[in-house]
Design an enzyme around this catalytic site. Structure first.
Site, PDB file in Angstrom:
ATOM      1  N   LYS A  17       0.832  -1.205   0.000  1.00 46.98           N
ATOM      2  CA  LYS A  17       0.000   0.000   0.000  1.00 46.98           C
ATOM      3  C   LYS A  17       0.862   1.249   0.000  1.00 46.98           C
ATOM      4  O   LYS A  17       2.040   1.243   0.378  1.00 46.98           O
ATOM      5  CB  LYS A  17      -0.948   0.013   1.199  1.00 46.98           C
ATOM      6  CG  LYS A  17      -0.269  -0.154   2.579  1.00 46.98           C
ATOM      7  CD  LYS A  17       0.318   1.116   3.153  1.00 46.98           C
ATOM      8  CE  LYS A  17       0.973   0.910   4.508  1.00 46.98           C
ATOM      9  NZ  LYS A  17       1.690   2.122   4.992  1.00 46.98           N
ATOM     10  N   ASP A 145      -2.601  -2.146   9.657  1.00 50.08           N
ATOM     11  CA  ASP A 145      -2.648  -2.155   8.194  1.00 50.08           C
ATOM     12  C   ASP A 145      -3.182  -3.455   7.608  1.00 50.08           C
ATOM     13  O   ASP A 145      -3.419  -3.538   6.397  1.00 50.08           O
ATOM     14  CB  ASP A 145      -1.253  -1.904   7.612  1.00 50.08           C
ATOM     15  CG  ASP A 145      -0.766  -0.477   7.842  1.00 50.08           C
ATOM     16  OD1 ASP A 145      -1.610   0.397   8.094  1.00 50.08           O
ATOM     17  OD2 ASP A 145       0.458  -0.253   7.774  1.00 50.08           O
TER      18      ASP A 145
END
Length: 310
Positions: A17, A145
């Site tokens: 990401k 995350d």
């Protein structure tokens, strides 16, 4: 209960990401920070192969240096597998092989992608059929995350980053990622941010009590406009990451001078993500970074989250 039709080998994939926006709140009494971030999953993937075993093991393949990654029960992928086994009452183990492409300690959530892919892999391998909502709940137990790596796409994360709200994103954004040989510890970067805020509190704005993702970021993502998004890329962790690795300033300069619309440190760093207008511009920036002695790869986003691949 396990399914009689459970496979003997499962391969899953989850993305790294980029935090295109990251606002960090003040240090809390529990030692954590609330954040507000806009995540984009990009086409740098971790692949996990899961096979039946009596115990829990993990090995790595790929070009990424994994010499500092633990292979015991502190490894995030093994923790993910054990969590599924505990939740579902599964008595066996799993042998995990992870093909790593996301840099270790690079601010791109590679370990979180490993965990997300493992959750799906062992649930499929063992036939535990926990379902998406339960796997997302387990993902949140593993780290801030991990839920986003499982979900993918584009999303706003609040709280510790694990409270996700999908964000509309039109089209495809092109990125060039400048990788670093040396990783950065996420706790160390947050600590450097706290020290900076404390030292210069008379001269800088205080940390937001309730951080939010600015509306112009969401508008740029909805429009699918890289020029608009370039104007509002932001990361509160960039300054402390650059303090800990001063060479990042030169990396940013090379990328922006060679045609990137904008660059920023991804997450806690030290990966630097350059947003570019199109694939041609991505090639030019990649060549310039490589000529400067940096390892640079191209990626695009948003992409899917964890899924089974064949």
């Amino acid at each position: 209960m396990t399914s009689l039709a459970a496979p003997t080998r499962v391969r899953t994939r989850a993305p790294g990401k980029i935090n295109v926006f990251l606002s960090v709140g003040a240090l809390q009494d529990d030692g954590y920070h609330d954040v507000a971030t806009a995540y984009q999953a990009v086409s740098l993937f971790e692949d996990v192969v899961a096979e039946p075993a009596d115990d829990f093991t993990v090995t790595f393949t790929g070009s990424v240096d994994t010499s500092g990654v633990p292979v015991d029960d502190t490894n995030l992928a093994i923790r993910a597998a054990r969590l599924v086994a505990e939740t579902a009452g599964y008595a066996g183990g799993v042998r995990l092989t992870i093909d790593k492409r996301v840099p270790v300690a690079g601010g791109m959530g590679g370990g979180s992608a490993d965990a997300a892919a493992t959750l799906l892999a062992v649930d499929t391998l063992w036939g535990t059929a926990l379902g998406r909502d339960e796997l997302l709940r387990l993902a949140a137990e593993l780290g801030a995350d991990v839920p986003f790596a499982f979900a993918g796409g584009t999303a706003v994360g609040t709280g510790r980053g694990d409270e996700l709200s999908p964000a509309l994103a039109k089209g495809e954004f092109q990125w060039v990622l400048a990788l670093s040989d040396d990783g950065l510890s996420t706790p160390a970067v947050y600590h450097a941010l706290d020290e900076h805020r404390e030292r210069y509190r008379a001269d800088i704005a205080p940390a937001p009590s309730t951080p939010v993702v600015e509306s112009n970021v969401l508008q740029a993502l909805r429009a699918g406009d890289p020029d608009l998004l370039a104007d509002c890329l932001h990361n509160d962790l960039q300054a402390p990451a650059m303090h800990l690795q001063p060479g990042l300033a030169a990396t940013l300069e090379v990328g922006e001078r060679s045609g990137a619309l904008a660059g920023l440190v991804s997450g806690s760093g030290p990966t630097v993500a350059f947003l570019v207008a199109d694939i041609d511009a991505a090639l030019e920036v990649q060549v310039a970074l490589s000529a400067a002695g940096l390892v640079a790869v191209r990626a695009s986003g948003p992409v899917h989250g964890a899924r089974v691949v064949h």
